[in-house]
Structures are given as C-alpha cells and as structure tokens.
Design a protein around this motif. Structure first.
Motif, PDB file in Angstrom:
ATOM      1  N   LEU A 632       0.824  -1.208   0.000  1.00  0.00           N
ATOM      2  CA  LEU A 632       0.000   0.000   0.000  1.00  0.00           C
ATOM      3  C   LEU A 632       0.860   1.260   0.000  1.00  0.00           C
ATOM      4  N   SER A 633       1.889   1.268   0.830  1.00  0.00           N
ATOM      5  CA  SER A 633       2.712   2.476   0.950  1.00  0.00           C
ATOM      6  C   SER A 633       3.483   2.770  -0.328  1.00  0.00           C
ATOM      7  N   ILE A 634       4.067   1.735  -0.945  1.00  0.00           N
ATOM      8  CA  ILE A 634       4.860   1.967  -2.161  1.00  0.00           C
ATOM      9  C   ILE A 634       3.963   2.414  -3.312  1.00  0.00           C
ATOM     10  N   ILE A 635       2.802   1.767  -3.475  1.00  0.00           N
ATOM     11  CA  ILE A 635       1.907   2.141  -4.576  1.00  0.00           C
ATOM     12  C   ILE A 635       1.356   3.547  -4.352  1.00  0.00           C
ATOM     13  N   MET A 636       0.957   3.837  -3.110  1.00  0.00           N
ATOM     14  CA  MET A 636       0.381   5.156  -2.821  1.00  0.00           C
ATOM     15  C   MET A 636       1.414   6.259  -3.018  1.00  0.00           C
ATOM     16  N   LEU A 637       2.593   6.079  -2.407  1.00  0.00           N
ATOM     17  CA  LEU A 637       3.626   7.111  -2.516  1.00  0.00           C
ATOM     18  C   LEU A 637       4.147   7.210  -3.946  1.00  0.00           C
ATOM     19  N   GLY A 638       4.301   6.064  -4.612  1.00  0.00           N
ATOM     20  CA  GLY A 638       4.792   6.090  -5.991  1.00  0.00           C
ATOM     21  C   GLY A 638       3.834   6.801  -6.926  1.00  0.00           C
ATOM     22  N   LYS A 639       2.541   6.506  -6.802  1.00  0.00           N
ATOM     23  CA  LYS A 639       1.553   7.175  -7.647  1.00  0.00           C
ATOM     24  C   LYS A 639       1.550   8.677  -7.398  1.00  0.00           C
ATOM     25  N   GLN A 640       1.608   9.061  -6.124  1.00  0.00           N
ATOM     26  CA  GLN A 640       1.570  10.485  -5.812  1.00  0.00           C
ATOM     27  C   GLN A 640       2.822  11.196  -6.296  1.00  0.00           C
ATOM     28  N   LEU A 641       3.973  10.563  -6.078  1.00  0.00           N
ATOM     29  CA  LEU A 641       5.225  11.233  -6.429  1.00  0.00           C
ATOM     30  C   LEU A 641       5.442  11.264  -7.933  1.00  0.00           C
ATOM     31  N   ILE A 642       5.236  10.117  -8.596  1.00  0.00           N
ATOM     32  CA  ILE A 642       5.545  10.026 -10.025  1.00  0.00           C
ATOM     33  C   ILE A 642       4.398  10.552 -10.881  1.00  0.00           C
ATOM     34  N   GLN A 643       3.211   9.964 -10.658  1.00  0.00           N
ATOM     35  CA  GLN A 643       2.098  10.286 -11.553  1.00  0.00           C
ATOM     36  C   GLN A 643       1.504  11.654 -11.262  1.00  0.00           C
ATOM     37  N   ASN A 644       1.241  11.940  -9.997  1.00  0.00           N
ATOM     38  CA  ASN A 644       0.524  13.170  -9.663  1.00  0.00           C
ATOM     39  C   ASN A 644       1.417  14.404  -9.697  1.00  0.00           C
ATOM     40  N   ASN A 645       2.677  14.258  -9.287  1.00  0.00           N
ATOM     41  CA  ASN A 645       3.539  15.432  -9.177  1.00  0.00           C
ATOM     42  C   ASN A 645       4.525  15.558 -10.344  1.00  0.00           C
ATOM     43  N   LEU A 646       5.345  14.533 -10.559  1.00  0.00           N
ATOM     44  CA  LEU A 646       6.351  14.633 -11.616  1.00  0.00           C
ATOM     45  C   LEU A 646       5.702  14.765 -12.997  1.00  0.00           C
ATOM     46  N   PHE A 647       4.640  13.980 -13.226  1.00  0.00           N
ATOM     47  CA  PHE A 647       3.961  14.069 -14.522  1.00  0.00           C
ATOM     48  C   PHE A 647       3.322  15.439 -14.694  1.00  0.00           C
ATOM     49  N   GLU A 648       2.679  15.942 -13.639  1.00  0.00           N
ATOM     50  CA  GLU A 648       1.997  17.235 -13.750  1.00  0.00           C
ATOM     51  C   GLU A 648       2.990  18.375 -13.937  1.00  0.00           C
ATOM     52  N   ILE A 649       4.179  18.226 -13.388  1.00  0.00           N
ATOM     53  CA  ILE A 649       5.196  19.266 -13.567  1.00  0.00           C
ATOM     54  C   ILE A 649       5.961  19.046 -14.867  1.00  0.00           C
ATOM     55  N   GLY A 650       6.380  17.793 -15.088  1.00  0.00           N
ATOM     56  CA  GLY A 650       7.277  17.505 -16.199  1.00  0.00           C
ATOM     57  C   GLY A 650       6.634  17.597 -17.560  1.00  0.00           C
ATOM     58  N   ILE A 651       5.441  16.998 -17.721  1.00  0.00           N
ATOM     59  CA  ILE A 651       4.808  16.964 -19.046  1.00  0.00           C
ATOM     60  C   ILE A 651       4.472  18.368 -19.547  1.00  0.00           C
ATOM     61  N   PRO A 652       3.815  19.254 -18.732  1.00  0.00           N
ATOM     62  CA  PRO A 652       3.587  20.628 -19.237  1.00  0.00           C
ATOM     63  C   PRO A 652       4.877  21.367 -19.561  1.00  0.00           C
ATOM     64  N   LYS A 653       5.931  21.166 -18.735  1.00  0.00           N
ATOM     65  CA  LYS A 653       7.210  21.824 -19.023  1.00  0.00           C
ATOM     66  C   LYS A 653       7.785  21.330 -20.345  1.00  0.00           C
ATOM     67  N   MET A 654       7.672  20.024 -20.581  1.00  0.00           N
ATOM     68  CA  MET A 654       8.211  19.464 -21.815  1.00  0.00           C
ATOM     69  C   MET A 654       7.431  19.985 -23.027  1.00  0.00           C
ATOM     70  N   LYS A 655       6.081  20.023 -22.925  1.00  0.00           N
ATOM     71  CA  LYS A 655       5.278  20.552 -24.025  1.00  0.00           C
ATOM     72  C   LYS A 655       5.594  22.021 -24.276  1.00  0.00           C
TER      73      LYS A 655
END
Length: 952
Positions: A632-655
C-alpha cells in the motif's frame, strides 16, 4: 459575409481607405533603417490596446478569441509593387480585420493562389459564422498580422446591450443597490471568533475578497426592465471578465452555421477544424517589472506559489477569476486537506503506540526467542530447506507497528472521519452557494454535442435516402446498441487484463522466490521475502502508472462511441468508466495481498500448485498485514510522487519547451516579427488548452481510497496524503494560472457525481476495514486465544497455538528438501501456520475445531463492526445539519428583503398614480371654473387631460 460598421474599428477603413502597414511601406521603397526609424517615432498602437486586451481603438475589451489556420500568399509583395506601379489604391497584404467592399474580393482573387476545396469550405464557414455573430450583436475584429505564422485571430467584444440581454436569458444573479447587515455572533462566540481571527491572521491570503464581510449586497436575477434596482454607475465593471466570457461563449454555442448543416455552435466548428481554438483571455501578465495589477498576478502571488503553502486559499478570488466549478474543486480540495490534519495526528499516535509497545508484545517476543527452537517447514519444494522461526524476527516486530489493538480504534475513527468529512463539505458547499449567489440555481439542459448532431444528421440522411418522411430525429438505444456492446466487452476485457497482470506478478514472485532460495549464501536466503516483495511491488507500480494512462484514453474512446447528447452526459459517463477501470487497476494488487494471499496454499504434503509446478505463495509467520502495508505504501507514494507530481510538472514543461523550439524556428525566418512584443491572445494561444477537472478529481478520489479503504494496515496513509495535498494545491494552482489557457467559467452549485463516488468509497471502506482487521490481521485469533485457550489469561503460547505440526515422512515424492540436514540436525517434525490436526491424530491434517472457532469469531466481528460503524456514521450524518443555521437565516432574510424591495416599489408606483389622478382632478376643476364657451372650445384638451394617466 455581412459586416456592420462595428465590425471594423479604424475610422479610415470605415471610409474604404486601407491603412498601409510597415511591411507594405518597406515593399514600396523604404529601406529597413527608415522603416525602423518610422516605427520608433510613431505611436505604438499595441500599447493603446494593452497588447491585445482591447480592440485597436483601446476602448472595447476583448471578451473572447477565435483562432484559425490560413495559408499565407507568397504573391503579396508582388501585388503591392504592381499596385504602386499601376497607381492603383495600395492594399495591405496583412489586414487587421476583414474589409468591406469589392476591393477585398479583387485582392483575394489576385493575390491568393487557388486553395483546395477544404480550405475554401472552412473559409466560407468562418465568414458565415462570423456574420451570424455580428447579427447576434457581437463586435468582431480580425488580426492576421501576428508573430505566429499562418495563424489568424478573431477578437470578440460583447457590447452593453448584448450583455444585458444574455444576462437576463441566463438568469444571472447580479448585486443590487440594496445592502444588508450579515448576522454577527454575540457574546462568548464573538470573542472566540475574534481570537481565532487574530491567531490565523498570518495564514490568511492578502486579498480583498478573503476578508470577513459584515455587509452583503442583495442579489437578484438580472432584468432589463428592472435595471434601476442594480448599481450601474460603472458599466465597465458591472459584468466582470468571467461573466462576459461566459455570456459570449453561450452565444458562440447557439449560433448556427447552415453551410455545415449539422453544426450547432463553436463546438462543431472546433471539431471540424474550421477554428483551431477558442478561449477567453487572461487578465494580463503575472510576472515582470512593469506589470499592471490584475487578478491573475494577485493569484500568482497569493495562491499559485509554493512560498504560501501554509496560507488559506483565496477561494472567492479563484471563483471570481475561473468560475464556480473550478472554485468548488479547489474549495473541496482545501476542505479535504484540512480534514486530513486530525486523521494524520491520530495515525501518528497509533503508529507511535505500536513503536512503544513492540518490546512488550508477547507473540513477537516468542517468535524472536531462539530458545523456542521452532523448526518451520520449507517455503518451496526441493530447493528450499527447513528454517528457524526466529529468522523472521524482524518481520514479526515490524508487523506489530501496524497490527496492534490501536488499529481497530483507528479504523472506527477513520470511518467516522469519512462521514464527518462529507457532512463538513456539504455545509461548506452551502456557505459557498450563499456567498456566490447560487441559492436557487438550477442547471439547464446544455446544447447537444457536435458528434451527437453529426450522428443525428447521418441517421436522417439515411432515412431521406430511403424516401421516408421523418420528424426531428434523435438517437435511440438501438442506434447505440453496438456502442453499448463494445463498452461492455471493452470494460470486461480491461478488467480481465488487470487480473492477468496481477496473476503474472504472482508467478514472478513465486518463481523468483524459488530461484533466490537456491542461493548458496545465507544472507541471500534470509532476504528472499523482502527482495521478492519489494521488486514485485515496484513492478506493480510501474504497470499501474502505465495502465492508468492507457485506461484514461480507452475510457474516453468508449464514451465517444456512445455519442452522449450533452457535455454533462459525456462527462458523467466518462467519469464512471475511468473511475471503474482505474479503481480496479490501482487496488487489485492490494486486494490480492489483503484477502487472497496465503488463503489457498494447502498444507505440507498436499500443496496447491499453479501449472503443476509453482506452489502458491504463503504469508509470513507474522501474517500478511506487514506485506499489505509495504504494498500500500509503495503504490500510494509512488503514484503520488511520479504520476501526480512529476507528470503534472514535467509533461507541461516538456510541451512548453517543444512549443518554444517550434516558435524559435519560426522566428528565425522572420526577424522583424520576432522583435515585436506578443499580443495577449498570442501568448495565451501558446498555453495548454484546459482539459477539464476530471483528471484532478480522479487522482484525489483514488488517494481518498488509499486513505480510507485499507487504513487498518497503514495508519500513516493520511499523513502522506496530507503532505502530498499541500504540494498538490499549489501545483494545480500554478498550472491553472501560468500553464493553461483561461477556462470558460461554468456555474455549478456542487461537485456533481464525485460526491456520490466519495460516499460510495466511504461505505465500502467500512466493509473492507472490517475484513482486513478480521481476516488479514491476527487481532481476532489473539482475542480467541486470550479468552478461550490461554491458561493464565496472557498471550504466552499464542504462537505455538497458531502452528500445526507435520511429519516430514509424509512429504509427496519429489517435494522433500534436497538438503534435509541444512540446519545441522535431522528434522522429524516441522511446523506450519494453520489450524489442523497433528500427524498423531486419527484425522491427521484435517481442519481442527480451533479453525472453526476463529472463523466464527471473525465473521461475528465483521457483522458487529460493520453495523456498529455504519450506525455511528449515519448518526453523525443525522446529527449534523446539511445547511448551517446562520446560512439558512441569511437566505430567509434575503427573501424577506427582496419582498420588501418589490413591495416598496409597488407602493411607489401606486403613489405616483394617485398623484397623477389628483393633478388630473385639479385640472378638471380648473376647466369647470372657466366659461362654457371656453370649456366647449377646449373639450379636446380636456379629454386628452383625462386620458393622460390612463396612457401612462
């Protein structure tokens, strides 16, 4: 296309004289130096219109922008030179707006090469559509002289009479002149509120809208007949930019384009590529030295900055700038984050309680005591050997951190917390509805979507081809049956794919555990369980993140082929499908560990095999709860860190970086255009289009599931969710203010279908936590042992009670360990975790009575826990009113005041009529005092005198 005088804004062009721009002058004969000097000495027209925020006259505000692609003609310069040589009237090759007269047609015919049919069709559609917009009262201005190659912009302005008309149609509540006092608290509550305000003053945003108000303007649906009720002293600011863009968007949606047959408004034209984009403008720049103060800049400083993470959100300003729907999302996110604070504190206390009592936990002490000398059966066939229970000491001690009596209390607390959170949000929502004048607001049926109209047209054309007279067509369930069937099969396939991937990870865990068990090093054998668990969870995380994106696209495609009629129907169906697929994707691995792992293992000598070779994996001696916590902890933290934060920051910056490179390549082709400052609509065009709130809500709903569904196994989940949300609020705010085009403001009084999903998750959480405590943790077996089997009323002997015995001579052929003397001695009896009869019993290896006693206790606990917590949740729901008492009083007060205003107005009218009647009587008496001759001669005037008040 019919163009009225308002369509063009330059006086010279209204008279048919075409202004020559700098490029045309350069073509005629001025060199680069002279044109630059002329440009520097002349007044900058872009500064007058505030770089695109206003029309060229600097007076009319741009309320909306339409963007289209066009092909630039390469014959423009030659045409300008030829026009000068022939002493003809000079025309500009780049125009600010379409110009009336035959000259335009001639110029287009001479300068533009023959374009393909599709380009001509799009141009004709644009001309007709824009003509219809002008007929609807809007004022347009075209600009093709931009820094972006091949892109044209149509600026739209709604004049005062159009704003008033549409505000009345939309029943927009606007503030009247009448102001009233808001009820204030008295006595002790007033003192407490003042103390709280002083304490929280440093964390309040420095915006005018966030300050507590003591007076409020009475609001009433706008009416042109009752304009005297409203404060119209400043007409420019009476309708703010959000309202103006909403009104223009409504006109754009309902304005038809007959050449497109089925086109109904701007949505169809955007879908067909006639226009490439349509959006309202941001209020201005948000950074820079000489930036004028505006709401966007204020939001960037007081809301969309990580430096103000500790402050409250300026929700009223967010609503003022982005509209009610987005304002409600951020208000909900703020309430959810605030409510996570008490849940995080209690979760930390529960975790610390486990840390404090780990050395006093008798079962873990017995497992770690090497004097017990408990020999366990092999974890796999042949390659695995016997092992000591004391080697699992660390796992047992770690399990106690999350599997202790306080966990049950925390599960009950979180169920009540979820109910309290929902009630608190309903009350907050009512306060916002009152503050934002949404009381009594009802959503009206939206315009049909472009795809729906296309399908309806296709259906009607088929019937016309068959010579059938049809009335107004609509899509029935028969038309949608293939789409429904595709949806059903597609969703079943995706759910099956998720199960298959989880099954593949199970095979990986089993095979990897067997491979690592062959390792000759003792350290490798001791860390098998941790290594397998960690790597399998990471694989699950990567698969979940990838499938989340895939399922989002598939859910949208499945919804599109259904062809819902309105945008609201489309959004609700999309949300349902996306949530179902993403819920299954995120929680299936966790459900497996919580409820299925170790349940179907079998026993030594009679294990359950997959594909006749892989033995089903079993839980650790301390139970599966620790592994569930890791998963639970790895999936929850991984989703929040990678999908919710890095993707939201990285993808718009890349575009944004890719768009910057494309623009840089274009600018290198035209240095002069590069030196000009961009217009506001050009800057906003380079921003990302707004894609809706569904992704933002979805990630928070999935997180809410992690916080509530399996909180019994991971008490620190609320804490990690709180830390994530503190960043998430500012991240989303920064994205909305700086990275996205300004969305069209949408009125809404609630968060829609998401509230029902939250309630459903809250109910499901009670059931799942009951099963986790009962079947996954050792809470119930410990209670049964303590009250039924313990000799001295303590937990001593509990570990031995949960282990069954197995005679190694009963191993099936080929399954016994290859190295039976690995521990240094010959093993006769090994132990395994289960409730079964011993080998010396008559019914050896059968399920014992202890198993049935524990199972009965587990089921009884599920029933009692579920009903008790459900009852307590309903009690909380019942005891907390949905509408705060002060808000209901204020709403009632508004109704009374509005009645008083209209009664006073009616009384004024009656008094005026009575005054006119009195005047009429006096005039009649004066007429009677005159001579009869005079009276007869003036009979006509007398009759007109008497008829005057009736006419009025």
């Amino acid at each position: 296309m019919r163009v009225n005088k308002k369509y063009s804004c330059l006086p010279a062009e209204e008279k048919g004289i075409h202004i020559i721009n700098i490029r045309a002058i350069e073509d005629i004969g001025y060199d680069q130096h002279e044109s630059t000097l002329l440009n520097s000495l002349s007044k900058n027209p872009d500064a007058d219109c505030k770089y695109g925020l206003y029309f060229r006259d600097g007076k009319r505000k741009v309320d909306y922008i339409l963007v289209y692609h066009y092909k630039k003609s390469s014959a423009g310069k030659a045409l300008a030179r030829r026009a000068q040589q022939n002493d003809a009237s000079v025309r500009s090759t780049k125009q600010d707006q379409p110009l009336p007269g035959k000259g335009v047609q001639l110029e287009m015919g001479e300068s533009e090469p023959h374009m393909d049919y599709h380009e001509d069709d799009k141009r004709f559609r644009r001309e007709e559509y824009e003509g219809n917009l002008v007929e609807a009262g809007l004022e347009l201005e075209r600009d093709e002289d931009t820094k972006i190659h091949g892109i044209g912009f149509v600026k739209i302005h709604a004049p005062w009479n159009v704003l008033c008309r549409e505000a009345e149609f939309l029943k927009l509540k606007m503030p009247t002149k009448k102001m009233y006092q808001i009820n204030q608290t008295h006595g002790l509550l007033k003192k407490i509120n003042s103390v709280i305000q002083k304490i929280t003053e440093p964390i309040q945003p420095k915006v005018a809208e966030h300050k507590p108000q003591t007076v409020k303007r009475l609001s009433y649906p706008f009416s042109r007949e009752k304009q005297h009720l409203f404060d119209l002293s400043d007409r420019d600011s009476f309708f703010d930019s959000k309202t103006r863009s909403t009104i223009v968007y409504e006109i754009l949606k309902r304005t038809t384009c007959t050449k497109a047959k089925y086109s109904m408004g701007i949505t169809s034209l955007l879908a067909n590529g006639v226009y490439s984009a349509a959006y309202p403008l941001h209020d201005g720049d948000y950074e820079g030295e000489n930036v004028e103060p505006n709401d966007r800049k204020l939001l960037c400083e007081e809301w969309a900055s990580y430096g103000v993470f500790y402050k409250y959100q300026p929700i009223d300003l967010v609503r003022k700038y982005f509209g009610e729907k987005i304002g409600l999302y951020f208000a909900w996110l703020g309430v959810y984050t605030q409510m996570l604070i008490p849940a995080s504190i209690v979760g930390i206390i529960v975790f610390l309680y486990g840390c404090a009592t780990v050395d006093e936990n008798i079962p873990s002490m017995e497992m770690c005591d090497q004097r017990n000398n408990i020999t366990m059966c092999p974890l796999c066939d042949k390659t695995c050997s016997y092992w000591k229970m004391s080697s699992a000491c660390a796992t047992a001690r770690a399990s106690h951190l999350f599997d202790n009596p306080a966990t049950v209390f925390f599960s009950v607390f979180m169920a009540l917390w979820a109910a309290t959170f929902m009630e608190h949000w309903k009350r907050k929502q009512m306060r916002l509805n009152y503050r934002w004048d949404l009381t009594g607001f009802e959503e009206e049926e939206d315009h049909p979507r472009a795809e729906y109209e296309a399908k309806v047209l296709e259906k009607s054309l088929r019937k016309e081809h068959k010579h059938k007279e049809v009335d107004k067509e609509k899509l029935t369930w028969k038309d949608r049956f293939p789409a429904y069937l595709t949806n059903f099969v597609g969703i079943i396939f995706m759910v099956g794919l998720t199960f298959a991937i989880v099954f593949g990870v199970i095979i990986y865990r089993i095979s990897t555990a067997a491979a690592l068990a062959i390792s000759s090093t003792p350290s490798g054998r001791s860390s098998v369980r941790v290594t397998v668990t960690a790597t399998a969870v990471i694989i699950n995380l990567v698969v979940i993140i990838i499938l989340d994106e895939v399922y989002g696209c598939i859910a949208r495609w499945l919804t599109q082929i259904e062809v819902p009629k309105t945008d609201k129907n489309f959004e609700e169906r999309l949300i349902f499908k996306a949530f179902l697929l993403k819920f299954v994707n995120a929680y299936t691995p966790i459900f497996y560990v919580a409820f299925f792992k170790g349940r179907f293992v079998g026993r030594p000598g009679d294990y359950v095999y997959i594909f006749h070779s892989f033995r089903m994996e079993e839980c650790a001696p301390g139970g599966c709860l620790m592994e569930l916590c890791i998963q639970l902890s790895i999936i929850m933290l991984g989703k929040q860190l990678i999908q919710n934060n890095l993707f939201e920051i990285g993808i718009p910056k890349m575009k944004k970086f890719i768009r910057y490179l494309k623009l840089k390549r274009r600018r290198s082709l035209d240095h002069e255009e590069h030196m000009k400052k961009k217009q506001r609509y050009e800057v906003d065009y380079n921003l990302e289009p707004f894609a809706g709130l569904t992704p933002e809500y979805m990630e928070m709903i999935i997180q809410f599931g992690f916080v509530t569904l399996f909180v019994a196994s991971f008490p620190l989940a609320p804490l990690f969710a709180l830390l994530n949300n503190i960043i998430e609020i500012r991240l989303d705010a920064k994205k909305f203010v700086t990275e996205l085009r300004r969305p069209v403001a949408v009125r809404a009084k609630d968060i829609g279908i998401w509230y029902n999903i939250l309630r459903g998750i809250g109910k499901l959480a009670v059931i799942i936590n009951a099963f986790v405590i009962s079947f996954t943790s050792d809470f119930i077996p410990r209670l049964v042992y303590l009250y039924m089997y313990s000799e001295n009323g303590t937990m001593h002997g509990f570990v031995n009670h949960t282990l069954s015995s197995f005679n190694v001579s009963d191993f099936q052929a080929g399954t016994a360990p290859n190295d039976p003397l690995d521990l240094g001695y010959e093993v006769q009896i090994c132990r395994y975790k289960d409730y079964r009869e011993p080998p010396w019993s008559e019914n050896k290896y059968d399920i014992s009575k202890d198993f049935w006693a524990v199972l009965a206790a587990r089921l009884a606990f599920v029933i009692v826990f579920q009903n008790l917590v459900m009852f307590m949740s309903e009690f909380v729901d019942w005891i907390i009113p949905d509408i705060p008492k002060d808000i209901s009083q204020q709403i009632h007060k508004e109704k009374v005041l509005m009645v008083e205003v209209f009664m006073r107005e009616e009384q004024g009218k009656l008094q005026m009529l009575e005054t006119w009647k009195d005047k009429d009587k006096k005039k009649g008496e004066n007429c009677n005092n005159h001579s009869p001759r005079l009276s007869r001669s003036r009979s006509g005037s007398l009759s007109s005198c008497h008829s005057y008040p009736l006419d009025v």
